[in-house]
Design a protein around this motif. Structure first.
Motif, short mmCIF file in Angstrom:
data_model
loop_
_atom_site.label_atom_id
_atom_site.label_comp_id
_atom_site.label_asym_id
_atom_site.label_seq_id
_atom_site.Cartn_x
_atom_site.Cartn_y
_atom_site.Cartn_z
N VAL A 254 0.85 -1.19 0.00
CA VAL A 254 0.00 0.00 0.00
C VAL A 254 0.89 1.25 0.00
N GLU A 255 0.71 2.07 -1.02
CA GLU A 255 1.53 3.27 -1.19
C GLU A 255 0.63 4.46 -1.53
N SER A 256 1.17 5.65 -1.37
CA SER A 256 0.42 6.87 -1.70
C SER A 256 1.26 7.76 -2.59
N ILE A 257 0.58 8.48 -3.46
CA ILE A 257 1.20 9.52 -4.29
C ILE A 257 0.32 10.76 -4.20
N GLY A 258 0.90 11.89 -3.79
CA GLY A 258 0.14 13.13 -3.81
C GLY A 258 -0.35 13.59 -2.46
N TYR B 56 -1.62 15.11 5.99
CA TYR B 56 -1.27 14.62 7.31
C TYR B 56 -0.16 15.51 7.87
N ARG B 57 0.55 15.02 8.92
CA ARG B 57 1.57 15.87 9.54
C ARG B 57 2.93 15.76 8.87
N ASP B 58 3.44 14.52 8.78
CA ASP B 58 4.82 14.34 8.35
C ASP B 58 4.97 12.98 7.71
N PRO B 59 5.78 12.86 6.65
CA PRO B 59 5.95 11.56 5.99
C PRO B 59 6.51 10.47 6.89
N HIS C 43 4.91 8.99 -1.67
CA HIS C 43 5.58 9.69 -2.76
C HIS C 43 5.07 11.12 -2.88
N ILE C 44 5.97 12.07 -2.98
CA ILE C 44 5.71 13.52 -3.14
C ILE C 44 4.45 13.96 -2.38
N PRO C 45 4.43 13.78 -1.08
CA PRO C 45 3.20 14.10 -0.33
C PRO C 45 3.03 15.59 -0.07
N MET C 46 1.81 16.06 -0.11
CA MET C 46 1.46 17.38 0.41
C MET C 46 0.95 17.18 1.83
N MET C 47 1.65 17.77 2.79
CA MET C 47 1.27 17.71 4.19
C MET C 47 0.88 19.09 4.68
N VAL C 48 0.39 19.21 5.91
CA VAL C 48 0.07 20.53 6.44
C VAL C 48 1.34 21.36 6.54
N LYS C 49 1.21 22.65 6.42
CA LYS C 49 2.38 23.54 6.40
C LYS C 49 3.19 23.41 7.68
N ASP C 50 4.47 23.14 7.51
CA ASP C 50 5.43 23.06 8.61
C ASP C 50 5.06 22.00 9.65
N GLY C 51 4.20 21.09 9.29
CA GLY C 51 3.78 20.06 10.23
C GLY C 51 2.79 20.52 11.28
N VAL C 52 2.35 21.78 11.19
CA VAL C 52 1.42 22.31 12.20
C VAL C 52 0.12 22.83 11.60
N GLY C 53 0.15 23.24 10.34
CA GLY C 53 -1.09 23.70 9.70
C GLY C 53 -1.52 25.08 10.14
N MET C 54 -2.82 25.30 10.13
CA MET C 54 -3.39 26.63 10.34
C MET C 54 -3.77 26.82 11.80
N VAL C 55 -2.75 26.97 12.66
CA VAL C 55 -2.99 27.05 14.10
C VAL C 55 -3.84 28.27 14.44
N ARG D 294 4.09 11.03 -11.64
CA ARG D 294 4.63 10.01 -10.74
C ARG D 294 3.73 8.78 -10.73
N THR D 295 2.44 8.97 -10.85
CA THR D 295 1.51 7.84 -10.90
C THR D 295 1.73 7.03 -12.17
N GLU D 296 1.89 7.71 -13.30
CA GLU D 296 2.18 7.01 -14.55
C GLU D 296 3.45 6.17 -14.42
N GLN D 297 4.46 6.76 -13.82
CA GLN D 297 5.73 6.05 -13.61
C GLN D 297 5.52 4.85 -12.67
N TRP D 298 4.73 5.06 -11.63
CA TRP D 298 4.49 3.98 -10.65
C TRP D 298 3.84 2.77 -11.32
N PHE D 299 2.85 3.01 -12.17
CA PHE D 299 2.20 1.89 -12.86
C PHE D 299 3.20 1.14 -13.74
N GLN D 300 4.04 1.89 -14.43
CA GLN D 300 5.02 1.26 -15.30
C GLN D 300 6.00 0.41 -14.49
#
Length: 472
Positions: free
Chosen positions: A94-98, A102-105, A115-127, A166-172
């Motif tokens: 089980v893997e993720s792309i995009g 969440y907080r941190d990889p 893979h290339i995750p978007m997480m909350v800003k600086d690990g803290v988000g919109m405090v 990255r998803t295209e590459q992952w399938f290949q």
């Protein structure tokens, strides 16, 4: 033979913005083709109309009040268990792309690789947005929808390009692996989330149309509910447009981004097919977008545009066609382990879509959503049951809509039907007790604020706008 499942989650895609559900002008040929192969769930909902709490709820299969991840400064850390943990224990790759939000990889959230995750800003988000009490909250500078609105590229559209590549590459790469192992790939796309900057030719296609005006505009006499008025006052996007033409650009950009999203999904599905991998597909979004209805933009309320989500499942074991039973993202969380024949211990509110779609439509099924985040001076709670949608606002009068006769939710009939409101308020409390959750939500946010050194410090911490994508 191994089983494969691709789970695609977009961000801010409205429930009605697909051709396969009858939208009059938005073009979504790839989602429409997926719908023909699978099942469209016509009445699907988010557990909370904002990103971070919803993604924690989706991961864990639990309501927001059960997880305690209340707002965009409380990202998922890996507890309670996620459906990814169930797959890992069952030997499923089980893997993720995009986008995860969440907080941190490095957190143990249930993916073998991220893979290339978007997480909350600086690990803290919109405090700063955890400061919700009206006498203390401070509206952010700038516009929620972005400084520039119109045609072009943004950091988000470039990020979606990278996720798809990255998803295209992952399938290949996956197609060239030896062995026969079950696998699940989660793909997180950002469009049509603001900023409302849309690549060509998708922008011009809608800007050149004679697009209808959004419904229920305050300038035409519509009076918003007092809770909504206070929530929207945190940042009134409708009042921040520079001109009527820019407002039209914003509407066109949103619809264009829906087609841009569909274009990207088409690339993902084409790459999957060309790889030779055998896999089923689930598509949904984390929440919707008001797109100017009631003079509102973004999400953050319980109206259909914001709380409703598209949901298509082309999955073995789910009968093809349409399913009108109300469902939510929590049901997808139950569907994924079931797909691989795995059991998820514990008590959660969702049911596998395999079971729901195999039974006669149950229009009386109860679905709830709740909101305790940005701009909310108190919690809001939705119950969808039968012909009714009931919205309870802590400290305010409720709203009630007769969806059978008013599917667009244009007339609040709460004052005319106090009997129905009383019945639904009682039913709501079988799922969530607002009087209890109000205390818990504010207490959790107060503890967070104190952990950063108090209110003055908290108001300066974290991102004030849309979460930035990763730099690489």
């Amino acid at each position: 033979m191994s089983k494969g499942l691709v789970v695609i989650l977009s961000d801010e895609h409205r429930i009605d913005a697909m051709g396969c559900v009858g939208h009059p002008f938005v073009r979504t040929p790839n989602l429409d083709a997926l719908a023909k192969k699978g099942t469209v769930f016509t009445d699907a909902y988010t557990p909370s109309p904002i990103c971070v709490p919803t993604r924690a709820a989706f991961a864990t299969g639990k309501h927001v009040h059960q997880t305690g991840y209340w707002d965009n400064s409380m990202p998922y850390l890996g507890t309670p268990d996620s459906w990814g943990h169930v797959l890992q224990r069952g030997g499923v790759q089980v893997e993720s792309i995009g986008k995860l939000h969440y907080r941190d990889p490095s957190d143990p959230v249930g993916f073998d690789k991220i893979h290339i995750p978007m997480m909350v800003k600086d690990g803290v988000g919109m405090v700063f947005a955890s400061v919700r009490r009206e006498e203390h909250r401070i509206s952010p500078e700038g516009r929620m929808l972005g400084d520039y609105i119109g045609p072009g590229e943004s950091s988000y559209t470039r990020y979606d390009e990278a996720v798809v590549a990255r998803t295209e590459q992952w399938f290949q790469e996956k197609s060239q692996e030896e062995g026969d192992h079950d696998w699940c790939l989660y793909v997180g796309l950002v469009a049509p989330h603001f900023p409302l900057v849309c690549p060509e030719p998708f922008f011009s296609r809608y800007r050149e149309m004679d697009l209808p005006e959004p419904k229920l505009l305050p300038r035409d006499g519509y009076v918003r509910h007092p809770w909504i008025e206070k929530q929207n006052a945190f940042q009134d996007s409708e009042e921040l447009f520079k001109s009527p033409e820019e407002r039209k650009d914003a509407i066109a950009a949103y619809w264009g981004l829906c087609e841009w999203l569909d274009h990207n999904i088409g690339r993902v599905l084409t790459a999957l097919s060309e790889s030779g991998l055998e896999a089923d597909v689930i598509y949904a979004s984390d929440h919707g977008d008001n797109t100017g209805a009631r003079g509102l933009w973004g999400k953050s309320n319980m109206y259909r545009e914001a709380v409703g989500i598209p949901l298509i499942a082309s999955v073995d074991g789910i009968p093809k066609g349409t399913c009108d039973t109300p469902v939510s993202l929590l049901d997808i969380a139950e569907t994924i382990p079931r797909y691989f024949g795995l059991e998820w211990d514990g008590d959660r509110p969702g049911r596998p879509l395999q079971d729901i779609a195999s039974e006669p439509a149950d229009l009386e099924r109860e679905v709830i959503s709740q909101y305790h985040a940005i701009g909310a001076v108190s919690g809001s709670y939705m119950l969808r049951k039968g012909k009714w949608k009931y919205i309870e606002y802590a400290g305010f009068d409720p709203e009630l809509f007769d969806l059978e006769n008013d599917p667009e939710e244009t007339v609040n009939v709460a004052q005319d039907r106090p009997d129905v409101c009383a019945m639904l308020a009682k039913t709501l409390r079988e799922h969530v007790v607002p009087e209890v959750v109000e205390v818990e939500a504010f207490a959790g946010q107060d503890r967070l604020i104190e952990s950063f050194g108090g209110m003055e410090a908290a108001l300066k911490i974290g991102g004030k706008g849309a979460t930035p994508p990763p730099k690489s």
